[in-house]
Design an enzyme around this catalytic site. Structure first.
Site, short mmCIF file in Angstrom:
data_model
loop_
_atom_site.label_atom_id
_atom_site.label_comp_id
_atom_site.label_asym_id
_atom_site.label_seq_id
_atom_site.Cartn_x
_atom_site.Cartn_y
_atom_site.Cartn_z
N ASP A 13 0.81 -1.23 0.00
CA ASP A 13 0.00 0.00 0.00
C ASP A 13 0.84 1.27 0.00
O ASP A 13 0.43 2.31 0.53
CB ASP A 13 -0.96 0.03 1.20
CG ASP A 13 -1.91 -1.15 1.19
OD1 ASP A 13 -2.28 -1.59 0.09
OD2 ASP A 13 -2.27 -1.62 2.28
N LYS A 16 1.95 2.18 -5.05
CA LYS A 16 2.52 1.62 -6.29
C LYS A 16 1.61 1.90 -7.49
O LYS A 16 2.08 2.24 -8.57
CB LYS A 16 2.69 0.09 -6.16
CG LYS A 16 3.66 -0.32 -5.06
CD LYS A 16 3.71 -1.83 -4.90
CE LYS A 16 2.43 -2.44 -4.35
NZ LYS A 16 2.11 -2.06 -2.96
N GLY A 40 -4.61 -4.25 -3.83
CA GLY A 40 -5.58 -3.21 -4.16
C GLY A 40 -4.77 -1.98 -4.51
O GLY A 40 -4.12 -1.41 -3.65
N HIS A 41 -4.74 -1.63 -5.78
CA HIS A 41 -3.93 -0.49 -6.24
C HIS A 41 -4.88 0.64 -6.65
O HIS A 41 -5.67 0.49 -7.59
CB HIS A 41 -3.02 -0.91 -7.40
CG HIS A 41 -2.01 -1.95 -7.00
ND1 HIS A 41 -1.12 -2.50 -7.87
CD2 HIS A 41 -1.75 -2.53 -5.81
CE1 HIS A 41 -0.34 -3.37 -7.24
NE2 HIS A 41 -0.72 -3.42 -5.98
N GLN A 223 1.93 -6.11 -3.27
CA GLN A 223 2.41 -6.20 -1.88
C GLN A 223 3.70 -5.38 -1.72
O GLN A 223 3.86 -4.39 -2.39
CB GLN A 223 2.60 -7.67 -1.46
CG GLN A 223 1.28 -8.43 -1.30
CD GLN A 223 0.70 -8.92 -2.61
OE1 GLN A 223 1.36 -9.59 -3.38
NE2 GLN A 223 -0.56 -8.59 -2.89
P1 GDP Z 1 -0.70 0.35 -3.56
O1 GDP Z 1 -1.35 -0.91 -3.12
O2 GDP Z 1 0.75 0.39 -3.29
O3 GDP Z 1 -1.03 0.71 -4.97
O4 GDP Z 1 -1.34 1.51 -2.64
P2 GDP Z 1 -2.90 1.69 -2.25
O5 GDP Z 1 -3.61 2.21 -3.43
O6 GDP Z 1 -3.41 0.46 -1.60
O7 GDP Z 1 -2.79 2.78 -1.10
C1 GDP Z 1 -2.20 4.03 -1.32
C2 GDP Z 1 -3.25 5.10 -1.04
O8 GDP Z 1 -2.63 6.37 -0.99
C3 GDP Z 1 -4.31 5.23 -2.13
O9 GDP Z 1 -5.53 5.59 -1.53
C4 GDP Z 1 -3.78 6.35 -3.01
O10 GDP Z 1 -4.83 7.04 -3.67
C5 GDP Z 1 -3.14 7.23 -1.99
N1 GDP Z 1 -1.97 8.02 -2.44
C6 GDP Z 1 -0.98 7.65 -3.30
N2 GDP Z 1 -0.02 8.61 -3.36
C7 GDP Z 1 -0.43 9.60 -2.53
C8 GDP Z 1 0.14 10.85 -2.13
O11 GDP Z 1 1.24 11.26 -2.54
N3 GDP Z 1 -0.57 11.59 -1.22
C9 GDP Z 1 -1.79 11.19 -0.71
N4 GDP Z 1 -2.40 11.96 0.16
N5 GDP Z 1 -2.32 10.01 -1.08
C10 GDP Z 1 -1.66 9.23 -1.95
P1 IMO Z 2 -0.93 -4.15 -2.25
O1 IMO Z 2 -0.48 -4.73 -3.58
C1 IMO Z 2 -0.98 -4.52 2.09
C2 IMO Z 2 -0.95 -8.61 3.71
C3 IMO Z 2 -2.18 -9.06 4.48
C4 IMO Z 2 -1.54 -10.01 5.46
C5 IMO Z 2 -0.44 -10.67 4.63
C6 IMO Z 2 -0.84 -12.01 4.03
O2 IMO Z 2 -2.21 -3.41 -2.33
O3 IMO Z 2 0.19 -3.39 -1.62
P2 IMO Z 2 -2.39 -12.69 1.96
O4 IMO Z 2 -3.84 -12.45 1.69
O5 IMO Z 2 -1.48 -12.14 0.92
O6 IMO Z 2 -2.09 -14.12 2.26
O7 IMO Z 2 -2.08 -11.89 3.34
O8 IMO Z 2 -0.14 -9.77 3.59
N1 IMO Z 2 -1.21 -8.09 2.35
C7 IMO Z 2 -1.17 -6.80 2.01
N2 IMO Z 2 -0.99 -5.69 2.76
N3 IMO Z 2 -1.11 -4.40 0.76
C8 IMO Z 2 -1.27 -5.50 -0.01
O9 IMO Z 2 -1.26 -5.45 -1.37
C9 IMO Z 2 -1.34 -6.77 0.62
N4 IMO Z 2 -1.52 -8.03 0.16
C10 IMO Z 2 -1.42 -8.83 1.23
O10 IMO Z 2 -2.83 -7.98 5.10
O11 IMO Z 2 -0.92 -9.29 6.49
MG MG Z 3 -2.88 -1.56 -1.85
#
Ligand code: GDP
Ligand code: IMO
Ligand code: MG
Length: 433
Positions: A13, A16, A40-41, A223
């Site tokens: 999270d 990416k 979840g991206h 991840q």
């Molecule tokens: P990922 O799994 O690595 O793609 O990240 P996620 O999407 O799960 O979580 C990142 C969260 O931060 C999302 O809600 C993005 O919209 C948000 N985000 C990404 N870059 C920035 C930033 O520079 N500032 C803020 N405030 N939010 C950001």
């Molecule tokens: P993105 O791509 C954050 C975590 C779960 C748990 C561990 C194992 O959005 O960054 P799993 O279901 O993979 O067997 O769970 O890994 N986890 C993540 N945490 N972002 C993710 O994906 C994750 N995918 C799995 O919360 O701790």
């Molecule tokens: Mg994510």
């Protein structure tokens, strides 16, 4: 033939999706190399929010997208995602290529993931309960069903029959839950197979040819480094290898084809699920960071645990991935704080201090952060359009990250929307080293 890996440098999270979406504008092909719908991206484009699960983030820029052999695919989730994108006017036709070697997440994997977590109770890992671990376990045990098995209805039916006969015994006798119905699963899978067949292709060959033709390929990790099965905080990890080196293995190209590795890190840290977390914030500031950063899981909606920036863990990520430059996201979230602690070393059980990530699990469990307190900047970053316009203290925060890691910060996130990023060298130069 430039090829760049984008890898999460923390516990997932990191942002990416947003960084891949930005760099994809300068790319031709984007490949997801591991993981599945545990990811979840989030990408926000012109006020519209997209949450991608299996689909590479290049899809929003109309780029060719590959779901590679190292991934696990839940066919129902993938179809839902394809339909959802089409319903919102995002073209996927002819752009999505699914490796025949990727393994399928079957209904029993989801059922076992859920039952196993429930059974572990307090000892649970806190998985996303999407069947990831059981699917990768069957792959390693050579009992998996692969995407290519969707191509032949007879073979698919046979494989489901054989697998389910055993899995139902587990579900009933070991976990005490209801068995799954063969006919229901077989007909559901046949329908999904019909939909997915046109997407199946030889993705290793496709990427090899793209690189040979001088096209630019991005590799998107899911991840993050500390969730890596081999190098992360085991057992609180996922069941695949997010580290950058796996991009080559997961896609099926040689490691010498990769030119650059962009690590993605928040300006603080979050973690979902269980496991040790040395810089987890104590007191009210944790909830403040969570609220300001919107730190709730994309897949499960769970509260993300929040911590101050951990430079020891990040240094480890630089080492493991060979990170050549860093994207530092969510710097704007820190605007609310007068003082910003960053962890520069760990104090270990024997009283010594280490700047290196502990090799032993127990040492990490007991590690205490050695803090350096940096001044906050107490002003929003909404209007900041270039590096020069950053408040001095924000600039100093970035400088400390570069100094401690010995790596350039090439992108700085100042908001969630696509355009809210500072790139001193320009996006094209980061994407195409
Ligand atoms: P990922 O799994 O690595 O793609 O990240 P996620 O999407 O799960 O979580 C990142 C969260 O931060 C999302 O809600 C993005 O919209 C948000 N985000 C990404 N870059 C920035 C930033 O520079 N500032 C803020 N405030 N939010 C950001
Ligand atoms: P993105 O791509 C954050 C975590 C779960 C748990 C561990 C194992 O959005 O960054 P799993 O279901 O993979 O067997 O769970 O890994 N986890 C993540 N945490 N972002 C993710 O994906 C994750 N995918 C799995 O919360 O701790
Ligand atoms: Mg994510």
């Amino acid at each position: 033939m430039p090829a760049t890996v984008i890898v999460g440098a923390q516990w997932g999270d990191e942002g990416k999706g947003k960084i891949v979406d930005l760099l994809a504008q300068h790319a031709d092909v984007v490949c997801r190399y591991q993981g599945g719908p545990n990811a979840g991206h989030t990408i926000i484009v012109e006020g519209e929010t997209f949450k991608l699960r299996s689909m590479p983030s290049g899809i929003l820029s109309g780029k060719e997208c590959v779901i590679a052999a190292g991934c696990v695919v839940d066919p129902g989730v993938l179809i839902e995602e394809l339909d959802g994108l089409a319903g919102r006017g995002v073209a996927t036709e002819g752009l999505v290529h699914l490796s025949g070697n990727a393994h399928l997440i079957m209904p029993w994997h989801v059922a076992i993931d859920q039952a196993s977590e429930r059974r572990l109770g307090k000892l649970q890992i806190g998985t996303t309960r999407r069947g990831i671990g059981p699917a990768y376990a069957d792959k390693a045990a050579r009992l998996g069903i692969r995407v290519q098995d969707l191509l032949d209805a007879k073979i698919l039916r046979q494989k489901i029959e054989v697998a389910l006969a055993e899995k139902n015994v587990w579900l009933e006798r070991v976990y005490g839950v209801a068995p799954l119905d063969l006919e229901a699963i077989a007909s559901q899978l046949e329908e999904l197979a019909r939909r997915l067949r046109p997407y199946v292709s030889d993705t290793s060959l496709l990427v090899d040819r793209a690189l040979a033709d001088g096209r630019f390929v991005l590799f998107e990790g899911a991840q993050g480094t500390l969730l890596d099965l081999d190098h992360g905080t085991y057992p609180f990890v996922t069941s695949s290898n997010p580290v950058a080196a796996y991009a080559a293995a997961g896609v099926g190209i040689g490691p010498n084809r990769i030119d650059a590795v962009v690590g993605v890190s928040k300006a603080y840290v979050t973690r979902v699920g269980e496991g040790p977390f040395p810089t987890e914030i104590e007191g009210d500031d944790q909830a403040r960071v969570r609220e300001l950063g919107g730190e709730f899981g994309t897949v499960t909606g769970r509260e993300r645990r929040c911590g101050w920036l951990d430079l020891v863990a990040l240094r480890y990520a630089v080492r493991l991935n060979g990170i050549t430059s860093l994207a530092l996201t969510k710097l704007d979230v820190l605007s609310a704080f007068d003082e910003l602690p960053v962890c520069v070393a760990y104090r270990l059980r024997d009283g010594s201090e280490s700047r290196d990530f502990p090799a032993h699990q127990s040492d990490f469990h007991h590690a205490e952060p050695v803090w350096e307190a940096l001044p906050g900047w107490a002003e929003p970053l909404d209007e900041v359009a270039s590096l020069d316009e950053l408040p001095d203290a924000a600039r100093a925060y970035v400088d400390v990250v570069e100094r401690e890691l010995g790596v350039e910060v090439s992108l700085i996130g100042t908001g969630a929307e696509r355009e809210r990023v500072l790139s001193p060298r320009g996006l094209a130069a980061v994407a195409r080293p």
